[in-house]
Scaffold this active site. Structure first.
Site, PDB file in Angstrom:
ATOM      1  N   GLY A  21      14.539 -47.596 -20.097  1.00  0.00           N
ATOM      2  CA  GLY A  21      14.008 -48.171 -18.875  1.00  0.00           C
ATOM      3  C   GLY A  21      15.111 -48.672 -17.971  1.00  0.00           C
ATOM      4  O   GLY A  21      14.849 -49.218 -16.895  1.00  0.00           O
ATOM      5  N   ASP A  22      16.362 -48.481 -18.391  1.00  0.00           N
ATOM      6  CA  ASP A  22      17.541 -48.870 -17.609  1.00  0.00           C
ATOM      7  C   ASP A  22      18.504 -47.689 -17.656  1.00  0.00           C
ATOM      8  O   ASP A  22      18.122 -46.580 -17.999  1.00  0.00           O
ATOM      9  CB  ASP A  22      18.150 -50.142 -18.184  1.00  0.00           C
ATOM     10  N   ASP A  23      19.768 -47.920 -17.318  1.00  0.00           N
ATOM     11  CA  ASP A  23      20.750 -46.845 -17.393  1.00  0.00           C
ATOM     12  C   ASP A  23      20.887 -46.362 -18.838  1.00  0.00           C
ATOM     13  O   ASP A  23      20.924 -47.174 -19.761  1.00  0.00           O
ATOM     14  CB  ASP A  23      22.107 -47.345 -16.897  1.00  0.00           C
ATOM     15  N   SER A  54      15.288 -41.536 -17.867  1.00  0.00           N
ATOM     16  CA  SER A  54      15.292 -42.910 -17.371  1.00  0.00           C
ATOM     17  C   SER A  54      14.713 -42.913 -15.963  1.00  0.00           C
ATOM     18  O   SER A  54      15.440 -42.765 -14.984  1.00  0.00           O
ATOM     19  CB  SER A  54      16.706 -43.485 -17.358  1.00  0.00           C
TER      20      SER A  54
END
Length: 241
Positions: A21-23, A54
């Site tokens: 859900g992030d990098d 992502s």
């Protein structure tokens, strides 16, 4: 899940499948005056055979905490699916430090907002003690051999006024725009560089040098020390009585 490399030397990330859900990979080296004072860069980082999903972030992000410096990052054979951007550089006034000698080769990208994303106005700070005159140096950023489809915007690359990001090189890149893509595929401010064999046509700040420059963007041939480290393999067996 996110892989994070913070002030690390000689690191290898390879053969990974990451849903985040992030990098997917975050490369950092300290935040504002604290990173400048500590002065330990991330360098000699090898990223290979990475598959990333992502929807809200990047496959590989450099920064925004990069005040100790980031240099000699090599990424190749990268697949990104339903990812906001491919390789994103994030920095801002007060960071200081540098991001330089970044080499990217061989990316297969499917469904994303931006392929090329550089942000010079990433403005969050840990406190109010940062130096507003500490400007980051972003230079020698190389991308080559890239294929992308279903893309909303080819690039949004924004440097800093009076602190342009230089040495940006993109070659042999084919970007297929989505059916509802933005009318202006390239947004560029305060950057300098060149392109060769890039579709759609890049912004004027990245002039096309012609097909004879298809391999112009560097990718080092010498191996990093971490590439010569061989992991030991072992096996075991259990005898049941």
């Amino acid at each position: 899940m996110t892989f994070k490399s913070d002030s690390c030397t000689n690191t290898r990330i390879e053969d990974c499948y990451i849903v985040s859900g992030d990098d997917c990979v975050a490369v950092k080296s300290g935040w504002d005056e604290y990173g400048i004072a500590f002065g330990m860069p991330t360098k000699h980082l090898s990223i290979r055979r990475l598959t990333c999903i992502s929807p809200y972030s990047a496959a590989i992000a450099l920064g925004s905490e990069m005040s100790g410096g980031i240099e000699d990052v090599r990424a190749e054979d990268i697949t990104a699916i339903n990812t906001e951007s491919a390789v994103r550089i994030k920095t801002g006034v007060g960071r200081g430090g540098y991001v330089k000698a970044i080499y990217v080769k061989g990316m297969s990208l499917h469904t994303m907002k931006w392929v090329f994303r550089i942000t010079g106005n990433y403005g969050s700070h840990p406190d109010n003690h940062y130096d507003p005159n500490a400007l980051p140096v972003i230079q020698n950023i190389n991308y080559r051999d890239i294929v992308a489809d279903n893309v909303s915007i080819a690039a949004r690359m924004e440097g800093i006024s009076n602190d342009p990001f230089t040495g940006i090189c993109i070659s042999n890149a084919t970007i297929g725009l989505a059916a509802k893509a933005k009318k202006v595929p390239w947004i560029c401010t305060d950057i300098k560089g060149m392109t060769s064999g890039v579709t759609p046509r890049p912004c004027d700040l990245l002039p096309d040098q012609g097909p004879e420059k298809l391999s112009a963007c560097d990718f080092p041939t010498e191996r990093l020390p971490i590439d010569m480290v061989e992991l030991q393999k072992c096996s075991s067996s259990m005898n049941y009585m």
